[in-house]
Design an enzyme around this catalytic site. Structure first.
Site, PDB file in Angstrom:
ATOM      1  N   THR A 386      -3.051  -6.215   1.483  1.00 43.67           N
ATOM      2  CA  THR A 386      -3.525  -5.315   2.519  1.00 43.67           C
ATOM      3  C   THR A 386      -4.372  -6.252   3.340  1.00 43.67           C
ATOM      4  OG1 THR A 386      -3.484  -3.421   1.013  1.00 43.67           O
ATOM      5  CG2 THR A 386      -5.116  -3.309   2.762  1.00 43.67           C
ATOM      6  N   GLY A 479      -5.812  -3.441  -3.348  1.00 43.47           N
ATOM      7  CA  GLY A 479      -5.317  -2.301  -4.146  1.00 43.47           C
ATOM      8  C   GLY A 479      -6.485  -1.550  -4.764  1.00 43.47           C
TER       9      GLY A 479
HETATM   10  N1  GLY Z   1      -1.706   0.387  -0.863  1.00 42.99           N
HETATM   11  C1  GLY Z   1      -3.003   0.203  -1.385  1.00 42.99           C
HETATM   12  C2  GLY Z   1      -3.919   1.316  -1.042  1.00 42.99           C
HETATM   13  O1  GLY Z   1      -3.686   2.016  -0.068  1.00 42.99           O
HETATM   14  O2  GLY Z   1      -4.879   1.514  -1.749  1.00 42.99           O
END
Ligand code: GLY
Length: 583
Positions: A386, A479
């Site tokens: 992310t 995450g």
């Molecule tokens: N895809 C990781 C989150 O949105 O926490």
């Protein structure tokens, strides 16, 4: 100054710089602005926009599109995210803190047992790799809506740097090269339908120029026709065609119906400050406020344990790591049970962050032993890739933005003709109650798959206010570790007195209830700390990736900015010339 009218027109002339045309005779004064960005390209563009009179939202829009080109493992137009904003000039203080939810949604054709076989077992990797792994993307709508409301520079100008990097290429870093090679290996054999990732990204080689002509054309269309182009125009058509090639679920109706949403951020009061963070469908804001408040409630107990520990030769790191694990167990149990998309389930946010609820939650916290994981239920009344950036402009406005494809490079599917990667965010739903997702976190009814529902997230773009002004802008990828990384960075700066750089670089520890009694850490714990924690009964796991925190903070009478040494980020504090009152 998140104000559309006060800025004179300026023009972005190239990727490398922004030319400013000041009105003659205008008197100038200077103010500090700052950013912490995940790569050098987004850093350069952010500085250009801010020094040209653009505000924090202008800079966020330009950087968001640049990262979709230069940080393809997480920067995106095929994913989604969250933006927490502070609008310093809003008349009413209540209106200053804002939150924009542009998280992906489940396609209309999705259903609760989508990823289960006929025996009701989870089909491995179906929610992670390939055509069915993607939610309806929200990024373009999110950046468009932020710009519609607060942008002061022309939309099209703000996209030019991204277009130029896509057309002319950018130099591939070692970490991007490494992540791409890891991903190629990871996806091999995991999809029942062919993936075209390598057709587009096999040229990602360290030190070479990487060009993305199809993506450049997509960005040109979006620049010219506006954000709706992605949902209604040629890009939408190409996306749907790609989905129809195999078993993808996203239709034109899904794209046309997609909306980003302005929501009230979650606000917690802690240490004389306001913590402004991500509300559901993120679990992040609730969890961070729970952790900070529980820590404050238990501080006397922690201080006593630290004193006792000193006498017994136990390091502070051992005691604090265990203490954080105890708090985190309870927070992740609440997350698994209560948190989900507020448009579909009632999430008792107020109760979950209330002092009375958290006082009860802290009663069973043990300072000298591990609470049994099996007994930690939700309280009564839940390589991650992310990317995050933090921006503060010269007028005191701030943007804290986290967006994602979920895993690095998402689902491995590139939209042919449009050149962008699709997310694999569907894995953030609870595919089956009690079965962990790629981050090892479980969920239940609140986060089951429903058409058009948003999947639960841990993304936590956060802004901390002191005396009504921005004190800290912070966030990270990672995450489920996002929550604990933001929590520890806030504690490091505000309670431990670390500098911004020390705070983001410090060792972080993480526990999330499951796997049972497992603490992950990065970069290192001393051998003594490891031995002591193992003797207590913890399993220790070095996490090769534990976030990439980007922080801007007012401290020691000035502004500091820092990018995590774990990533390839660039941060800077600099002066911006602004018009004086005569103008
Ligand atoms: N895809 C990781 C989150 O949105 O926490």
């Amino acid at each position: 100054m998140l104000d559309k009218v006060c800025v004179k027109r300026r023009y972005i002339t190239s990727v490398i710089g922004v030319a400013c045309y000041f009105v003659s005779g205008m008197a100038l004064a200077s103010q500090q602005a700052a950013f912490a960005m995940p790569d050098k390209y987004s850093a350069k563009v952010t500085k250009s926009v801010l020094t040209s009179g653009g505000n924090a939202v202008d800079a966020a829009v330009a950087a968001g599109f640049v990262l979709a080109v230069t940080y393809p493992e997480a920067g995106n137009i095929g994913g989604g995210g969250f933006m927490t904003l502070f609008n310093a000039s809003a008349e009413n203080t209540r209106d200053r803190a804002l939150f924009l939810d542009y998280r992906e949604k489940a396609p209309k054709a999705a259903f609760k047992t989508l990823y289960l076989d006929k025996n009701r077992d989870v089909i491995p990797y179906r929610s992670l790799v390939g055509y069915q792994a993607s939610g309806v993307p929200g990024t373009v709508k999110g950046l468009w809506m932020a710009h519609q409301r607060f942008g002061s520079m022309p939309w099209s100008d703000l996209l030019q740097p991204a277009i130029q990097y896509a057309e002319q290429g950018f130099l591939v870093s070692e970490s991007l090269d490494r992540t791409a090679k890891w991903y190629q290996k990871w996806i091999a054999g995991k999809s029942k339908t062919p993936l075209n990732f390598l057709d587009y990204f096999s040229d990602l080689q360290k030190g070479t120029l990487f060009k993305q002509p199809e993506l450049a054309r997509t960005l040109q269309r979006i620049a010219k026709e506006g954000g709706e182009e992605f949902y209604q125009g040629e890009t939408a058509r190409l996306l749907v065609k790609e989905m129809q090639r195999y078993d993808g679920l996203i239709t034109l109706k899904d794209l046309q119906a997609y909306q980003a949403v302005w929501r009230k951020p979650v606000v917690g009061y802690w240490q004389g400050r306001q913590i402004i963070s991500a509300p559901p469908p993120s679990s992040g804001g609730v969890a961070i406020i729970q952790l900070l408040k529980m820590k404050a409630l238990l501080q006397p107990k922690l201080d006593r344990a630290l004193q006792e520990g000193k006498k017994e030769g136990l390091s502070e790191q051992v005691i604090k790591t265990h203490f954080y694990a105890e708090l985190e167990k309870r927070v992740y149990a609440d997350r698994a049970f209560y948190l989900g998309d507020p448009d579909f389930v009632d999430v008792p946010v107020k109760e979950l962050i209330s002092n009375s609820y958290l006082s009860k939650r802290t009663q069973t916290v043990l300072l000298d032993a591990i609470s049994e994981s099996e007994k930690i239920k939700y309280g009564k009344i839940e390589t991650p890739e992310t990317t995050h950036f933090s921006i503060m402009d010269s007028q005191g406005n701030a943007v804290s933005n986290t967006y994602t494809l979920n895993m690095p490079f998402g689902s491995g599917v590139v939209v042919r003709g449009a050149g962008f990667l699709m997310n694999n965010e569907m894995d953030d739903f609870s595919t089956k109650p009690g079965v962990a997702n790629i981050f090892g976190v479980v969920g239940g009814k609140a986060n089951e798959i429903v058409p058009e529902k948003r999947m639960l997230s841990s993304m936590s773009p956060t802004i901390i206010l002191k005396d009504g002004k921005v004190e800290m802008v912070v966030g990270t990828p990672g995450g489920s570790t996002i929550i604990t990384s933001v929590f520890q960075t806030v504690v490091n700066v505000i309670e431990e007195g670390m500098t911004a750089q020390e705070a983001v670089d410090a060792t972080r520890v993480h526990h999330q209830l499951l796997p049972k009694d497992q603490i992950s850490y990065n970069p290192e714990l001393s051998d003594d700390t490891k031995t002591a924690l193992q003797l207590m009964g913890y399993q220790l796991k070095k996490n090769s990736y534990m976030g990439d925190v980007q922080v801007v903070v007012q401290q020691r009478g000035g502004i500091s900015a820092a990018s995590d040494k774990r990533g390839r980020g660039v941060s800077e504090v600099f002066k911006v010339q602004i018009k004086d009152a005569l103008n």
